[in-house]
Scaffold this motif. Structure first.
Motif, PDB file in Angstrom:
ATOM      1  N   UNK A  73      45.405  39.892  50.913  1.00  0.00           N
ATOM      2  CA  UNK A  73      44.008  39.247  50.288  1.00  0.00           C
ATOM      3  C   UNK A  73      43.027  40.315  49.843  1.00  0.00           C
ATOM      4  N   UNK A  74      42.969  41.396  50.293  1.00  0.00           N
ATOM      5  CA  UNK A  74      42.462  42.428  50.019  1.00  0.00           C
ATOM      6  C   UNK A  74      42.852  42.824  48.364  1.00  0.00           C
ATOM      7  N   UNK A  75      44.081  43.172  48.298  1.00  0.00           N
ATOM      8  CA  UNK A  75      44.575  43.745  47.227  1.00  0.00           C
ATOM      9  C   UNK A  75      44.348  42.981  45.948  1.00  0.00           C
ATOM     10  N   UNK A  76      44.738  41.549  45.891  1.00  0.00           N
ATOM     11  CA  UNK A  76      44.641  40.814  44.761  1.00  0.00           C
ATOM     12  C   UNK A  76      43.146  40.604  44.272  1.00  0.00           C
ATOM     13  N   UNK A  77      42.126  40.445  44.770  1.00  0.00           N
ATOM     14  CA  UNK A  77      40.712  40.404  44.057  1.00  0.00           C
ATOM     15  C   UNK A  77      40.434  41.701  43.571  1.00  0.00           C
ATOM     16  N   UNK A 119      39.397  45.624  39.323  1.00  0.00           N
ATOM     17  CA  UNK A 119      39.624  46.974  38.534  1.00  0.00           C
ATOM     18  C   UNK A 119      39.971  46.688  37.299  1.00  0.00           C
ATOM     19  N   UNK A 120      40.836  45.820  36.993  1.00  0.00           N
ATOM     20  CA  UNK A 120      41.116  45.309  35.519  1.00  0.00           C
ATOM     21  C   UNK A 120      39.841  45.043  34.780  1.00  0.00           C
ATOM     22  N   UNK A 121      39.180  44.123  35.389  1.00  0.00           N
ATOM     23  CA  UNK A 121      37.932  43.611  34.496  1.00  0.00           C
ATOM     24  C   UNK A 121      36.989  44.851  34.340  1.00  0.00           C
ATOM     25  N   UNK A 122      36.619  45.806  35.320  1.00  0.00           N
ATOM     26  CA  UNK A 122      35.977  46.740  35.161  1.00  0.00           C
ATOM     27  C   UNK A 122      36.437  47.698  34.014  1.00  0.00           C
TER      28      UNK A 122
END
Length: 162
Positions: A16-20, A25-28
């Motif tokens: 649950x922590x890793x997915x968001x 990370x990808x968006x930034x």
């Protein structure tokens, strides 16, 4: 067997922590790459707002800001490129608050094509500047690393008990 339930819970919490965090990370990274590209390929200058409005698009409100590059007192072209994505807001009030900073006649930093200033220029919303995005990126990486550590640690504990 009963003791493995808390370990599995830790693993799920890690997921649950890793997915968001991975999404952030990808968006930034995408946004940071766009900002760096803009700064490397364009010349920083000043643009004067010549028109600004709020447009309702499906369930959101977008602001459209037309501007002209000004170089040595001369105005070049007209562009509505405000940033990587057109600013979009959930309510008209939010859009009006953002639009207030783009009053007609106001001057803002912008980036333009030095070879042809009339062709393309970009105004960038400073509320999401590069420093803020680096902070979001770093926090997202830390949260993602913690999630991965929880998942891998839980997996090792479960394997060690078998």
């Amino acid at each position: 067997m009963e003791q493995s339930a808390p370990i599995r819970s830790l693993a799920w919490f890690g997921i649950v922590l890793t997915l968001p965090a991975a999404f952030c990370v990808a968006a930034t990274l995408q946004s940071l790459a766009w900002q760096v590209q803009t700064r490397l390929c364009y010349t920083k200058g000043s643009c004067r707002v010549v028109a600004a409005e709020i447009v309702k698009v499906t369930n959101n409100f977008e602001i459209r800001v037309a501007h002209q590059v000004e170089i040595d007192g001369r105005a070049f072209g007209r562009s509505e490129n405000t940033e990587q994505y057109t600013p979009s807001y959930n309510s008209r009030q939010e859009a009006e608050e953002s639009l207030a900073q783009y009053a007609v006649g106001s001057v803002h930093p912008c980036w333009y094509d030095a070879k042809d200033p009339a062709r393309s220029s970009v105004l960038i919303d400073r509320s999401m500047d590069t420093g803020f995005q680096f902070a979001v990126f770093a926090i997202s990486l830390a949260v993602g690393a913690l999630g991965i550590k929880l998942v891998s640690g839980s997996k090792r504990r479960l394997i060690g008990r078998s």
